[in-house]
Scaffold this active site. Structure first.
Site, PDB file in Angstrom:
ATOM      1  N   LYS A 153       0.861  -1.195   0.000  1.00  0.00           N
ATOM      2  CA  LYS A 153       0.000   0.000   0.000  1.00  0.00           C
ATOM      3  C   LYS A 153       0.894   1.241   0.000  1.00  0.00           C
ATOM      4  O   LYS A 153       1.113   1.882   1.026  1.00  0.00           O
ATOM      5  CB  LYS A 153      -0.934   0.002   1.212  1.00  0.00           C
ATOM      6  CG  LYS A 153      -2.224  -0.784   0.949  1.00  0.00           C
ATOM      7  CD  LYS A 153      -3.171  -0.734   2.108  1.00  0.00           C
ATOM      8  CE  LYS A 153      -4.081   0.467   2.107  1.00  0.00           C
ATOM      9  NZ  LYS A 153      -5.173   0.391   1.132  1.00  0.00           N
TER      10      LYS A 153
HETATM   11  N1  PMP Z   1      -7.726  -3.247  -3.380  1.00  0.00           N
HETATM   12  C1  PMP Z   1      -7.162  -2.062  -3.189  1.00  0.00           C
HETATM   13  C2  PMP Z   1      -6.530  -1.371  -4.348  1.00  0.00           C
HETATM   14  C3  PMP Z   1      -7.174  -1.471  -1.920  1.00  0.00           C
HETATM   15  O1  PMP Z   1      -6.622  -0.263  -1.732  1.00  0.00           O
HETATM   16  C4  PMP Z   1      -7.789  -2.145  -0.850  1.00  0.00           C
HETATM   17  C5  PMP Z   1      -7.822  -1.511   0.502  1.00  0.00           C
HETATM   18  N2  PMP Z   1      -6.678  -1.852   1.229  1.00  0.00           N
HETATM   19  C6  PMP Z   1      -8.352  -3.396  -1.093  1.00  0.00           C
HETATM   20  C7  PMP Z   1      -8.308  -3.914  -2.376  1.00  0.00           C
HETATM   21  C8  PMP Z   1      -9.014  -4.160   0.003  1.00  0.00           C
HETATM   22  O2  PMP Z   1      -8.077  -4.588   0.968  1.00  0.00           O
HETATM   23  P1  PMP Z   1      -8.473  -4.787   2.484  1.00  0.00           P
HETATM   24  O3  PMP Z   1      -9.614  -5.752   2.503  1.00  0.00           O
HETATM   25  O4  PMP Z   1      -7.253  -5.338   3.101  1.00  0.00           O
HETATM   26  O5  PMP Z   1      -8.849  -3.466   3.021  1.00  0.00           O
END
Ligand code: PMP
Length: 267
Positions: A153
């Site tokens: 991220k």
């Molecule tokens: N895809 C992207 C591009 C994201 O930014 C996120 C958020 N982190 C997710 C999917 C979903 O991930 P998570 O369930 O860990 O929040």
């Protein structure tokens, strides 16, 4: 909305008032997008505030810091403990938590050795609302996994999410669906995607997507409930013949789709 006079943040080892904090205008994160962050939720339970999958979120933050060469000298356990204290100091039980690691003043393209860790939290409802979504296929693709670490991220990666969300909203839709560089369905701008067909769930495999923690949780729950989930690539044409579709993510939680472009999901 994010903070007021009383809000406390954790900033470089101290709990301080958000209104007293300042950021570095020469930061490499601001200039080049070299920073890493997380999005975590805490929920009010009968045993008080509980941070959902804290270890997994901080593990992903540390993975992102490591691949970007950003120093982050806290363990998952320490970060979790700080998060609980932060929630307590802000009197929050249902909250969204945003840890962010930024890099110092350095205009070269080598990661700065100086880093700042901030953890902020605020009350936040479901990011995509609780109505079924009208989604547009984006003209933007998810980044090529050979050009960045798609599972990290990294702040700068989110310009891709912003471009696709702007495009979808400016065209009257709620959200964007992005394909990968091979033309397969990848994910939403900030959430993963599942499709349902003949009582079975399908979701794209890792490789071109964020390895969502909500996605993994949904797959675990399905296993427990005896619901079949397969990780497999599928095309937009296949998705437009699905019975149903939903997005998963920390901010969005789980949210169904009403339509994709001009296709209406029947269930
Ligand atoms: N895809 C992207 C591009 C994201 O930014 C996120 C958020 N982190 C997710 C999917 C979903 O991930 P998570 O369930 O860990 O929040």
């Amino acid at each position: 909305m994010y903070y007021n006079e009383e809000t406390v943040i954790f900033y470089n080892g101290e709990f301080i008032k958000a209104k007293d904090a300042s950021a570095n205008l020469y930061s490499q994160s601001l200039h080049y997008g070299n920073g890493v962050f997380e999005g975590i939720r805490a929920y009010n339970t009968t045993e008080g505030a509980r941070v959902f999958k804290s270890y997994e979120h901080y593990k992903r933050l540390k993975f992102g810091a490591e691949v970007m060469n950003i120093q982050l000298n806290y363990s998952e356990e320490e970060l979790t403990q700080i998060t609980y204290e932060l929630l307590e100091r802000n009197g929050l039980k249902d909250a969204y938590i945003r840890p962010l690691v930024t890099t110092g003043a350095d205009m070269s393209l080598l990661t700065s050795k100086e880093t700042d860790l901030v953890i902020q939290c605020w009350e936040w409802g479901k990011y995509m609302g609780d109505k079924l979504l009208r989604v547009k296929t984006s003209s933007f693709q998810r980044p090529n996994p050979k050009s960045c670490f798609v599972e990290a991220k990294v702040t700068g990666h989110y310009t891709n999410s912003i471009l696709s969300t702007n495009e979808a909203k400016n065209n009257g839709y709620d959200e964007a669906l992005l394909l990968d560089i091979n033309g397969n369905v990848a994910e939403c701008s900030g959430a993963n995607v599942f499709m349902e067909k003949n009582g079975k769930l399908y979701t794209p495999p890792r490789g071109h997507i964020m390895a969502g923690i909500t996605r993994a949780t949904v797959m675990d729950l399905c296993k427990e409930e005896g619901i079949s989930v397969e990780e497999k690539h599928f095309t937009l044409e296949e998705l437009k013949q699905a019975d149903a579709c939903f997005f998963t993510g920390t901010a969005a939680e789980v949210v169904g789709l009403q339509s994709l472009d001009d296709y209406q999901f029947p269930l």
